[in-house]
Design a protein around this motif. Structure first.
Motif, PDB file in Angstrom:
ATOM      1  N   VAL A  65     131.903  51.357   5.927  1.00 34.51           N
ATOM      2  CA  VAL A  65     132.097  51.010   7.332  1.00 34.51           C
ATOM      3  C   VAL A  65     132.812  52.179   7.994  1.00 34.51           C
ATOM      4  CG1 VAL A  65     133.266  49.463   8.937  1.00 34.51           C
ATOM      5  CG2 VAL A  65     132.204  48.543   6.869  1.00 34.51           C
ATOM      6  N   LEU A  66     132.266  52.629   9.115  1.00 37.70           N
ATOM      7  CA  LEU A  66     132.877  53.694   9.913  1.00 37.70           C
ATOM      8  C   LEU A  66     133.329  53.054  11.209  1.00 37.70           C
ATOM      9  CD1 LEU A  66     130.821  54.964   7.900  1.00 37.70           C
ATOM     10  CD2 LEU A  66     130.536  56.790   9.537  1.00 37.70           C
ATOM     11  N   HIS A  67     134.612  53.105  11.471  1.00 34.01           N
ATOM     12  CA  HIS A  67     135.219  52.452  12.636  1.00 34.01           C
ATOM     13  C   HIS A  67     135.877  53.538  13.477  1.00 34.01           C
ATOM     14  CE1 HIS A  67     138.478  50.049  14.599  1.00 34.01           C
ATOM     15  NE2 HIS A  67     137.468  49.231  14.778  1.00 34.01           N
ATOM     16  N   MET A  68     135.370  53.745  14.686  1.00 32.57           N
ATOM     17  CA  MET A  68     135.873  54.797  15.547  1.00 32.57           C
ATOM     18  C   MET A  68     136.449  54.196  16.826  1.00 32.57           C
ATOM     19  SD  MET A  68     133.010  55.546  13.901  1.00 32.57           S
ATOM     20  CE  MET A  68     131.845  56.772  13.429  1.00 32.57           C
ATOM     21  N   ILE A  69     137.591  54.687  17.236  1.00 33.71           N
ATOM     22  CA  ILE A  69     138.211  54.276  18.494  1.00 33.71           C
ATOM     23  C   ILE A  69     138.164  55.468  19.449  1.00 33.71           C
ATOM     24  CG2 ILE A  69     140.359  53.514  19.598  1.00 33.71           C
ATOM     25  CD1 ILE A  69     138.991  51.375  17.857  1.00 33.71           C
ATOM     26  N   ASP A  70     137.711  55.218  20.674  1.00 37.28           N
ATOM     27  CA  ASP A  70     137.594  56.278  21.669  1.00 37.28           C
ATOM     28  C   ASP A  70     138.960  56.718  22.197  1.00 37.28           C
ATOM     29  OD1 ASP A  70     134.872  55.896  21.419  1.00 37.28           O
ATOM     30  OD2 ASP A  70     134.550  55.258  23.489  1.00 37.28           O
ATOM     31  N   LYS A  71     139.004  57.966  22.618  1.00 36.56           N
ATOM     32  CA  LYS A  71     140.162  58.471  23.343  1.00 36.56           C
ATOM     33  C   LYS A  71     140.174  57.803  24.726  1.00 36.56           C
ATOM     34  CE  LYS A  71     139.843  63.038  21.241  1.00 36.56           C
ATOM     35  NZ  LYS A  71     139.438  64.432  21.467  1.00 36.56           N
ATOM     36  N   PRO A  72     141.327  57.665  25.328  1.00 41.40           N
ATOM     37  CA  PRO A  72     141.370  57.131  26.692  1.00 41.40           C
ATOM     38  C   PRO A  72     140.631  58.058  27.669  1.00 41.40           C
ATOM     39  CG  PRO A  72     143.571  57.153  25.713  1.00 41.40           C
ATOM     40  CD  PRO A  72     142.670  57.920  24.785  1.00 41.40           C
ATOM     41  N   GLY A  73     139.919  57.461  28.606  1.00 44.22           N
ATOM     42  CA  GLY A  73     139.305  58.217  29.689  1.00 44.22           C
ATOM     43  C   GLY A  73     138.098  59.059  29.331  1.00 44.22           C
ATOM     44  N   VAL A  74     137.362  58.703  28.268  1.00 41.71           N
ATOM     45  CA  VAL A  74     136.218  59.522  27.853  1.00 41.71           C
ATOM     46  C   VAL A  74     134.860  58.875  28.136  1.00 41.71           C
ATOM     47  CG1 VAL A  74     137.476  60.786  26.059  1.00 41.71           C
ATOM     48  CG2 VAL A  74     136.301  58.658  25.475  1.00 41.71           C
ATOM     49  N   LEU A  75     134.845  57.841  28.965  1.00 39.93           N
ATOM     50  CA  LEU A  75     133.586  57.140  29.212  1.00 39.93           C
ATOM     51  C   LEU A  75     132.507  58.089  29.734  1.00 39.93           C
ATOM     52  CD1 LEU A  75     132.012  54.536  29.126  1.00 39.93           C
ATOM     53  CD2 LEU A  75     132.833  54.032  31.443  1.00 39.93           C
ATOM     54  N   ASP A  76     132.846  59.002  30.645  1.00 39.64           N
ATOM     55  CA  ASP A  76     131.849  59.945  31.159  1.00 39.64           C
ATOM     56  C   ASP A  76     131.294  60.828  30.045  1.00 39.64           C
ATOM     57  OD1 ASP A  76     132.120  58.949  33.714  1.00 39.64           O
ATOM     58  OD2 ASP A  76     133.474  60.531  34.387  1.00 39.64           O
ATOM     59  N   LYS A  77     132.161  61.314  29.164  1.00 39.38           N
ATOM     60  CA  LYS A  77     131.707  62.118  28.011  1.00 39.38           C
ATOM     61  C   LYS A  77     130.796  61.296  27.111  1.00 39.38           C
ATOM     62  CE  LYS A  77     135.494  65.372  27.278  1.00 39.38           C
ATOM     63  NZ  LYS A  77     136.484  65.829  26.314  1.00 39.38           N
ATOM     64  N   ARG A  78     131.192  60.052  26.855  1.00 42.06           N
ATOM     65  CA  ARG A  78     130.407  59.167  25.998  1.00 42.06           C
ATOM     66  C   ARG A  78     129.013  58.965  26.577  1.00 42.06           C
ATOM     67  NH1 ARG A  78     129.950  54.930  22.373  1.00 42.06           N
ATOM     68  NH2 ARG A  78     132.018  55.098  21.472  1.00 42.06           N
ATOM     69  N   MET A  79     128.962  58.636  27.865  1.00 41.16           N
ATOM     70  CA  MET A  79     127.675  58.354  28.498  1.00 41.16           C
ATOM     71  C   MET A  79     126.782  59.599  28.533  1.00 41.16           C
ATOM     72  SD  MET A  79     128.104  55.234  28.684  1.00 41.16           S
ATOM     73  CE  MET A  79     126.554  54.743  29.403  1.00 41.16           C
ATOM     74  N   ALA A  80     127.373  60.762  28.730  1.00 45.84           N
ATOM     75  CA  ALA A  80     126.598  62.006  28.732  1.00 45.84           C
ATOM     76  C   ALA A  80     126.019  62.306  27.357  1.00 45.84           C
ATOM     77  CB  ALA A  80     127.470  63.170  29.213  1.00 45.84           C
ATOM     78  N   ALA A  81     126.744  61.974  26.301  1.00 46.51           N
ATOM     79  CA  ALA A  81     126.300  62.256  24.929  1.00 46.51           C
ATOM     80  C   ALA A  81     125.407  61.156  24.361  1.00 46.51           C
ATOM     81  CB  ALA A  81     127.508  62.451  24.021  1.00 46.51           C
ATOM     82  N   LEU A  82     125.339  60.020  25.035  1.00 46.47           N
ATOM     83  CA  LEU A  82     124.643  58.852  24.481  1.00 46.47           C
ATOM     84  C   LEU A  82     123.163  59.072  24.170  1.00 46.47           C
ATOM     85  CD1 LEU A  82     125.340  56.046  23.534  1.00 46.47           C
ATOM     86  CD2 LEU A  82     124.839  55.207  25.830  1.00 46.47           C
ATOM     87  N   PRO A  83     122.363  59.680  25.056  1.00 46.80           N
ATOM     88  CA  PRO A  83     120.948  59.894  24.689  1.00 46.80           C
ATOM     89  C   PRO A  83     120.784  60.721  23.415  1.00 46.80           C
ATOM     90  CG  PRO A  83     121.249  60.190  27.048  1.00 46.80           C
ATOM     91  CD  PRO A  83     122.634  60.080  26.439  1.00 46.80           C
ATOM     92  N   ALA A  84     121.545  61.806  23.288  1.00 45.87           N
ATOM     93  CA  ALA A  84     121.454  62.632  22.076  1.00 45.87           C
ATOM     94  C   ALA A  84     121.956  61.861  20.861  1.00 45.87           C
ATOM     95  CB  ALA A  84     122.254  63.925  22.264  1.00 45.87           C
ATOM     96  N   HIS A  85     122.988  61.053  21.048  1.00 49.74           N
ATOM     97  CA  HIS A  85     123.529  60.233  19.958  1.00 49.74           C
ATOM     98  C   HIS A  85     122.471  59.249  19.455  1.00 49.74           C
ATOM     99  CE1 HIS A  85     126.214  57.546  17.773  1.00 49.74           C
ATOM    100  NE2 HIS A  85     125.813  56.561  18.549  1.00 49.74           N
ATOM    101  N   ARG A  86     121.797  58.568  20.372  1.00 49.80           N
ATOM    102  CA  ARG A  86     120.747  57.610  19.965  1.00 49.80           C
ATOM    103  C   ARG A  86     119.614  58.309  19.224  1.00 49.80           C
ATOM    104  NH1 ARG A  86     120.849  54.237  25.547  1.00 49.80           N
ATOM    105  NH2 ARG A  86     122.538  52.823  24.988  1.00 49.80           N
ATOM    106  N   ASP A  87     119.198  59.473  19.729  1.00 50.89           N
ATOM    107  CA  ASP A  87     118.154  60.242  19.036  1.00 50.89           C
ATOM    108  C   ASP A  87     118.622  60.627  17.631  1.00 50.89           C
ATOM    109  OD1 ASP A  87     116.489  60.095  21.237  1.00 50.89           O
ATOM    110  OD2 ASP A  87     116.968  62.117  21.945  1.00 50.89           O
ATOM    111  N   TYR A  88     119.866  61.045  17.520  1.00 51.21           N
ATOM    112  CA  TYR A  88     120.417  61.440  16.228  1.00 51.21           C
ATOM    113  C   TYR A  88     120.408  60.282  15.244  1.00 51.21           C
ATOM    114  CZ  TYR A  88     123.703  63.253  12.773  1.00 51.21           C
ATOM    115  OH  TYR A  88     124.289  63.662  11.607  1.00 51.21           O
ATOM    116  N   LEU A  89     120.778  59.093  15.696  1.00 43.25           N
ATOM    117  CA  LEU A  89     120.801  57.940  14.808  1.00 43.25           C
ATOM    118  C   LEU A  89     119.408  57.577  14.318  1.00 43.25           C
ATOM    119  CD1 LEU A  89     123.434  55.526  16.363  1.00 43.25           C
ATOM    120  CD2 LEU A  89     123.700  57.091  14.436  1.00 43.25           C
TER     121      LEU A  89
END
Length: 92
Positions: free
Chosen positions: A4-28
């Protein structure tokens, strides 16, 4: 072996997360390890994303390090904390 890999985001990174999300989904989808399941962790409001959770199956623990090193969310600096634990499937 399951982990199990459990990751907690840094505060205030939603914009970074959303920008990386398409590449993240492709990677998975083409991940070099078996991702049994994955998804975002949510706050109690059911909407705010606060992290990520993966259940993966690997032959050796080092495969997880290599996998995470290439994850676009990790490379975007989204996660504050990453916890990795072996998991023993008792039910299911």
């Amino acid at each position: 072996m399951l982990y199990v890999l459990h990751m907690i985001d840094k505060p205030g990174v939603l914009d970074k997360r959303m920008a990386a999300l398409p590449a993240h989904r492709d990677y998975l989808e083409k991940a070099p390890i078996e991702v049994v399941m994955s998804g975002p962790l949510q706050a109690e409001d059911g909407e705010t994303i606060v992290g990520s959770l993966y259940l993966v199956e690997v032959e050796k623990r080092e495969d997880i390090d290599a996998f995470l090193a290439e994850d676009p969310l990790a490379n975007a600096g989204v996660w504050d904390r990453v916890d990795i634990n072996r998991f023993f499937r008792r039910v299911g």
